[in-house]
Design a protein around this motif. Structure first.
Motif, PDB file in Angstrom:
ATOM      1  N   PHE A 142     -15.657  13.366  -1.753  1.00 17.08           N
ATOM      2  CA  PHE A 142     -14.245  13.066  -1.960  1.00 17.08           C
ATOM      3  C   PHE A 142     -13.424  14.360  -1.912  1.00 17.08           C
ATOM      4  CE2 PHE A 142     -10.436  11.848  -4.278  1.00 17.08           C
ATOM      5  CZ  PHE A 142     -10.229  10.536  -3.894  1.00 17.08           C
ATOM      6  N   LYS A 143     -13.961  15.404  -2.519  1.00 18.33           N
ATOM      7  CA  LYS A 143     -13.261  16.688  -2.503  1.00 18.33           C
ATOM      8  C   LYS A 143     -13.183  17.244  -1.089  1.00 18.33           C
ATOM      9  CE  LYS A 143     -13.331  21.372  -4.400  1.00 18.33           C
ATOM     10  NZ  LYS A 143     -14.010  22.317  -5.333  1.00 18.33           N
ATOM     11  N   GLN A 144     -14.278  17.202  -0.367  1.00 23.87           N
ATOM     12  CA  GLN A 144     -14.275  17.769   0.986  1.00 23.87           C
ATOM     13  C   GLN A 144     -13.331  17.000   1.907  1.00 23.87           C
ATOM     14  OE1 GLN A 144     -18.054  17.884   2.966  1.00 23.87           O
ATOM     15  NE2 GLN A 144     -17.252  18.988   4.727  1.00 23.87           N
ATOM     16  N   LEU A 145     -13.349  15.666   1.801  1.00 25.50           N
ATOM     17  CA  LEU A 145     -12.625  14.855   2.770  1.00 25.50           C
ATOM     18  C   LEU A 145     -11.181  14.579   2.370  1.00 25.50           C
ATOM     19  CD1 LEU A 145     -15.521  12.371   3.569  1.00 25.50           C
ATOM     20  CD2 LEU A 145     -14.803  14.355   4.880  1.00 25.50           C
ATOM     21  N   ASN A 146     -10.845  14.801   1.117  1.00 15.62           N
ATOM     22  CA  ASN A 146      -9.467  14.574   0.666  1.00 15.62           C
ATOM     23  C   ASN A 146      -8.811  15.816   0.079  1.00 15.62           C
ATOM     24  OD1 ASN A 146      -9.119  11.424   0.841  1.00 15.62           O
ATOM     25  ND2 ASN A 146     -11.125  11.752  -0.079  1.00 15.62           N
ATOM     26  N   GLY A 147      -9.620  16.760  -0.343  1.00 19.31           N
ATOM     27  CA  GLY A 147      -9.060  17.939  -0.993  1.00 19.31           C
ATOM     28  C   GLY A 147      -8.331  18.877  -0.056  1.00 19.31           C
ATOM     29  N   TYR A 148      -8.635  18.795   1.235  1.00 20.49           N
ATOM     30  CA  TYR A 148      -8.040  19.728   2.189  1.00 20.49           C
ATOM     31  C   TYR A 148      -7.264  19.022   3.296  1.00 20.49           C
ATOM     32  CZ  TYR A 148     -10.968  22.785  -0.480  1.00 20.49           C
ATOM     33  OH  TYR A 148     -11.544  23.458  -1.535  1.00 20.49           O
ATOM     34  N   GLY A 149      -7.078  17.714   3.143  1.00 23.86           N
ATOM     35  CA  GLY A 149      -6.230  16.973   4.069  1.00 23.86           C
ATOM     36  C   GLY A 149      -6.868  16.759   5.419  1.00 23.86           C
ATOM     37  N   TYR A 150      -6.185  15.981   6.246  1.00 23.16           N
ATOM     38  CA  TYR A 150      -6.711  15.648   7.565  1.00 23.16           C
ATOM     39  C   TYR A 150      -6.749  16.870   8.479  1.00 23.16           C
ATOM     40  CZ  TYR A 150      -6.133  10.846   6.013  1.00 23.16           C
ATOM     41  OH  TYR A 150      -6.219   9.673   5.304  1.00 23.16           O
ATOM     42  N   ASP A 151      -5.899  17.840   8.208  1.00 25.85           N
ATOM     43  CA  ASP A 151      -5.884  19.033   9.052  1.00 25.85           C
ATOM     44  C   ASP A 151      -6.723  20.162   8.480  1.00 25.85           C
ATOM     45  OD1 ASP A 151      -4.376  19.816   6.885  1.00 25.85           O
ATOM     46  OD2 ASP A 151      -2.546  20.262   8.034  1.00 25.85           O
ATOM     47  N   THR A 164       0.823  -1.214   0.000  1.00 18.89           N
ATOM     48  CA  THR A 164       0.000   0.000   0.000  1.00 18.89           C
ATOM     49  C   THR A 164       0.857   1.264   0.000  1.00 18.89           C
ATOM     50  OG1 THR A 164      -0.255   0.066   2.414  1.00 18.89           O
ATOM     51  CG2 THR A 164      -1.880  -1.202   1.168  1.00 18.89           C
ATOM     52  N   ASP A 165       2.069   1.182   0.540  1.00 18.18           N
ATOM     53  CA  ASP A 165       2.983   2.326   0.495  1.00 18.18           C
ATOM     54  C   ASP A 165       3.362   2.699  -0.936  1.00 18.18           C
ATOM     55  OD1 ASP A 165       3.020   2.546   3.240  1.00 18.18           O
ATOM     56  OD2 ASP A 165       5.034   1.734   3.508  1.00 18.18           O
ATOM     57  N   THR A 166       3.168   1.778  -1.871  1.00 16.67           N
ATOM     58  CA  THR A 166       3.586   2.012  -3.266  1.00 16.67           C
ATOM     59  C   THR A 166       2.418   2.372  -4.178  1.00 16.67           C
ATOM     60  OG1 THR A 166       3.328  -0.284  -4.051  1.00 16.67           O
ATOM     61  CG2 THR A 166       5.390   0.271  -2.911  1.00 16.67           C
ATOM     62  N   VAL A 167       1.201   2.438  -3.636  1.00 17.02           N
ATOM     63  CA  VAL A 167       0.020   2.764  -4.450  1.00 17.02           C
ATOM     64  C   VAL A 167      -0.604   4.020  -3.863  1.00 17.02           C
ATOM     65  CG1 VAL A 167      -2.126   1.898  -5.459  1.00 17.02           C
ATOM     66  CG2 VAL A 167      -0.321   0.284  -4.806  1.00 17.02           C
ATOM     67  N   LYS A 168      -0.326   5.148  -4.469  1.00 16.79           N
ATOM     68  CA  LYS A 168      -0.709   6.436  -3.896  1.00 16.79           C
ATOM     69  C   LYS A 168      -1.616   7.221  -4.832  1.00 16.79           C
ATOM     70  CE  LYS A 168       3.501   6.970  -1.123  1.00 16.79           C
ATOM     71  NZ  LYS A 168       2.811   6.963   0.195  1.00 16.79           N
ATOM     72  N   ILE A 169      -2.632   7.837  -4.232  1.00 15.76           N
ATOM     73  CA  ILE A 169      -3.467   8.784  -4.968  1.00 15.76           C
ATOM     74  C   ILE A 169      -2.668  10.071  -5.125  1.00 15.76           C
ATOM     75  CG2 ILE A 169      -5.649  10.051  -4.973  1.00 15.76           C
ATOM     76  CD1 ILE A 169      -6.665   7.977  -2.931  1.00 15.76           C
ATOM     77  N   ASP A 170      -2.487  10.511  -6.365  1.00 16.95           N
ATOM     78  CA  ASP A 170      -1.818  11.791  -6.601  1.00 16.95           C
ATOM     79  C   ASP A 170      -2.839  12.788  -7.156  1.00 16.95           C
ATOM     80  OD1 ASP A 170      -2.200  11.044  -9.245  1.00 16.95           O
ATOM     81  OD2 ASP A 170      -0.065  10.650  -9.634  1.00 16.95           O
ATOM     82  N   LYS A 171      -2.372  13.974  -7.486  1.00 18.06           N
ATOM     83  CA  LYS A 171      -3.284  15.028  -7.939  1.00 18.06           C
ATOM     84  C   LYS A 171      -4.005  14.625  -9.220  1.00 18.06           C
ATOM     85  CE  LYS A 171      -4.779  19.384  -7.568  1.00 18.06           C
ATOM     86  NZ  LYS A 171      -5.565  19.602  -8.781  1.00 18.06           N
ATOM     87  N   GLN A 172      -3.348  13.895 -10.077  1.00 23.72           N
ATOM     88  CA  GLN A 172      -3.983  13.483 -11.326  1.00 23.72           C
ATOM     89  C   GLN A 172      -5.163  12.553 -11.063  1.00 23.72           C
ATOM     90  OE1 GLN A 172      -1.554  11.074 -13.949  1.00 23.72           O
ATOM     91  NE2 GLN A 172      -2.650  11.800 -15.754  1.00 23.72           N
ATOM     92  N   VAL A 173      -4.972  11.584 -10.188  1.00 21.75           N
ATOM     93  CA  VAL A 173      -6.070  10.677  -9.845  1.00 21.75           C
ATOM     94  C   VAL A 173      -7.182  11.444  -9.131  1.00 21.75           C
ATOM     95  CG1 VAL A 173      -6.720   8.671  -8.451  1.00 21.75           C
ATOM     96  CG2 VAL A 173      -4.574   8.646  -9.762  1.00 21.75           C
ATOM     97  N   TYR A 174      -6.801  12.296  -8.204  1.00 23.68           N
ATOM     98  CA  TYR A 174      -7.780  13.114  -7.489  1.00 23.68           C
ATOM     99  C   TYR A 174      -8.634  13.917  -8.465  1.00 23.68           C
ATOM    100  CZ  TYR A 174      -9.532  17.037  -4.686  1.00 23.68           C
ATOM    101  OH  TYR A 174     -10.333  17.986  -4.097  1.00 23.68           O
ATOM    102  N   ASP A 175      -8.010  14.560  -9.429  1.00 28.66           N
ATOM    103  CA  ASP A 175      -8.751  15.370 -10.393  1.00 28.66           C
ATOM    104  C   ASP A 175      -9.700  14.519 -11.230  1.00 28.66           C
ATOM    105  OD1 ASP A 175      -7.562  17.671  -9.514  1.00 28.66           O
ATOM    106  OD2 ASP A 175      -6.148  17.848 -11.185  1.00 28.66           O
ATOM    107  N   ARG A 176      -9.309  13.304 -11.544  1.00 25.28           N
ATOM    108  CA  ARG A 176     -10.185  12.415 -12.317  1.00 25.28           C
ATOM    109  C   ARG A 176     -11.460  12.104 -11.533  1.00 25.28           C
ATOM    110  NH1 ARG A 176      -6.764   7.304 -14.072  1.00 25.28           N
ATOM    111  NH2 ARG A 176      -8.772   6.713 -15.045  1.00 25.28           N
ATOM    112  N   VAL A 177     -11.330  11.974 -10.216  1.00 29.90           N
ATOM    113  CA  VAL A 177     -12.503  11.684  -9.394  1.00 29.90           C
ATOM    114  C   VAL A 177     -13.351  12.939  -9.196  1.00 29.90           C
ATOM    115  CG1 VAL A 177     -13.300  10.952  -7.112  1.00 29.90           C
ATOM    116  CG2 VAL A 177     -11.366   9.771  -8.194  1.00 29.90           C
ATOM    117  N   VAL A 178     -12.710  14.040  -8.851  1.00 28.35           N
ATOM    118  CA  VAL A 178     -13.432  15.244  -8.435  1.00 28.35           C
ATOM    119  C   VAL A 178     -13.902  16.089  -9.605  1.00 28.35           C
ATOM    120  CG1 VAL A 178     -13.183  17.425  -7.175  1.00 28.35           C
ATOM    121  CG2 VAL A 178     -12.301  15.311  -6.193  1.00 28.35           C
ATOM    122  N   TYR A 179     -13.102  16.162 -10.660  1.00 27.16           N
ATOM    123  CA  TYR A 179     -13.415  17.066 -11.768  1.00 27.16           C
ATOM    124  C   TYR A 179     -13.723  16.337 -13.063  1.00 27.16           C
ATOM    125  CZ  TYR A 179     -11.586  20.478  -8.507  1.00 27.16           C
ATOM    126  OH  TYR A 179     -11.378  21.252  -7.397  1.00 27.16           O
ATOM    127  N   GLY A 180     -13.970  15.038 -12.969  1.00 24.63           N
ATOM    128  CA  GLY A 180     -14.326  14.264 -14.149  1.00 24.63           C
ATOM    129  C   GLY A 180     -15.804  14.381 -14.456  1.00 24.63           C
TER     130      GLY A 180
END
Length: 379
Positions: free
Chosen positions: A270-279, A243-259
């Motif tokens: 997905f945008k609310q809970l991942n777009g601004y991080g845990y903090d 799992t350390d080698t399979v990471k969501i990056d900005k490209q994958v994020y954009d495909r989910v949020v802006y597709g």
């Protein structure tokens, strides 16, 4: 004429073979989870709902165990999730263990003070346990309006499901293993009826995350992990090594949020809970270099196609239950050891093909309950 008949017979045979494959029943799964609205557990449920709508899996139930959060909070989020996804009638939510078989708050604090390491993530232990509904944090689009917990406990549901479908049930064990351990303690006769258990858990040749020695899911209840991994069933493990080698990056994020599904509830969550991080500040919307691991959804992809696993090894797995620096450590022996069971450990995944599966599962049309009042304030 005879040649045409032979060709026609061949076509019928081919189509018949394809029809037989298509008609084979989908795999039956129990999702045993320390659930969060759209954390890795919530993402797996959303993708599984899509697959169920396509007839590719049959979700027997969602069983909850304390881990990432306390059971009461997870329950509120799970009930809303099955309602949101439109599967509440088909997929029951079952409350399980609120506390681990081993580990308590005093032990956890002592371990962290005496043996620092990892990222210090404590999940439920890092916050007060909610004692009533007034202590809960509502999901972003509100609580479930008409979905309630099923009466049966998680352990009893697991046991009954396995008895009803001997040899057919895959448990996706994506949280601490307390529920499964309890099911087997109470009903040992189900063990030979378990189809397989696919885990997200452990860390073998990489450092742990909660502590330097241990991955969170198995660290949360090491005794349960020891008991379940000692069962003579088929075990497939997705540890931090992969799992350390399979990471969501900005490209994958954009495909989910802006597709294509950008106006859907899943994309917005997905945008609310991942777009601004845990903090709430450092995430994909604020930091183009941000990334996060996928974790649990790898288990679901593998269930449908073992070809996603690019490299696997067989190990005989042992869990350290001694209180101290190594509590919850997973050890993979290369040769058979007395009292231990072999497991398939996935070490590398087909990331490119997996992310096509992942994005499709989170963005394709799934029947969802309307949420007209949903907003993401300040985002």
């Amino acid at each position: 004429m005879r040649r045409l008949l032979i060709v026609a017979a061949s076509v019928v045979a081919l189509c018949g073979g394809q029809h037989s494959m298509a008609a084979s029943p989908p795999p039956k799964i129990i999702i045993d989870s320390d659930f969060g609205t759209l954390n890795d557990d919530g993402q797996l449920l959303a993708i599984a709902a899509q697959l169920q709508a396509r007839g590719r899996v049959e979700i027997l139930g969602l069983t909850l165990v304390s881990g990432n959060k306390w059971l009461r909070q997870e329950t509120a989020e799970a009930l809303k999730s099955v309602e949101r996804l439109g599967i509440a009638q088909q997929v029951g939510v079952y409350a399980g263990a609120n506390y681990p078989l081993s580990h308590d708050l005093a032990t956890v604090r002592a371990e962290q003070q005496m043996h620092p390491g990892g990222d210090g993530y404590l999940g439920a232990w890092s916050r007060p346990e909610p004692r009533s509904d007034a202590d809960l944090v509502a999901p972003p689009d509100g609580y479930a309006s008409h979905t309630e917990l099923r009466e049966q406990s998680a352990a009893e549901f697991i046991a009954d499901s396995i008895r009803r479908h001997p040899g057919e049930v895959t448990i996706l064990a994506i949280g601490p293993l307390t529920n499964i351990a309890l099911a087997v303690r109470r009903h040992p006769e189900i063990v030979p009826m378990i189809g397989q258990i696919i885990y997200m858990g452990g860390a073998f040749d990489v450092a742990g995350n909660t502590t330097a020695a241990a991955e969170f899911n198995w660290w949360f209840d090491p005794q349960a992990a020891r008991e379940v991994l000692g069962l003579p069933v088929r075990h497939v493990i997705f540890p931090l090594d992969v799992t350390d080698t399979v990471k969501i990056d900005k490209q994958v994020y954009d495909r989910v949020v802006y597709g294509a599904a950008r106006d859907g509830i899943i994309a917005r969550l997905f945008k609310q809970l991942n777009g601004y991080g845990y903090d709430g500040r450092n995430g994909f919307e604020t930091n183009p270099a941000y990334s996060t691991d996928v974790w649990d959804t790898l288990t679901l992809a593998y269930l449908l196609d073992q070809g996603y696993a690019r490299r696997t090894v067989q190990r005989w797995v042992e869990i350290d239950t001694r209180v101290g620096a190594t509590n919850g450590r997973s050890i993979g022996h290369a040769t058979a050891q007395p009292g231990l069971q072999p497991a398939t450990i996935v070490e590398r995944f087909d990331n490119r093909r997996f992310f096509d599966f992942y994005v499709d599962g989170l963005t394709a049309a799934v029947p969802v309950a309307p949420s007209p009042a949903y907003t993401v304030e300040g985002k």
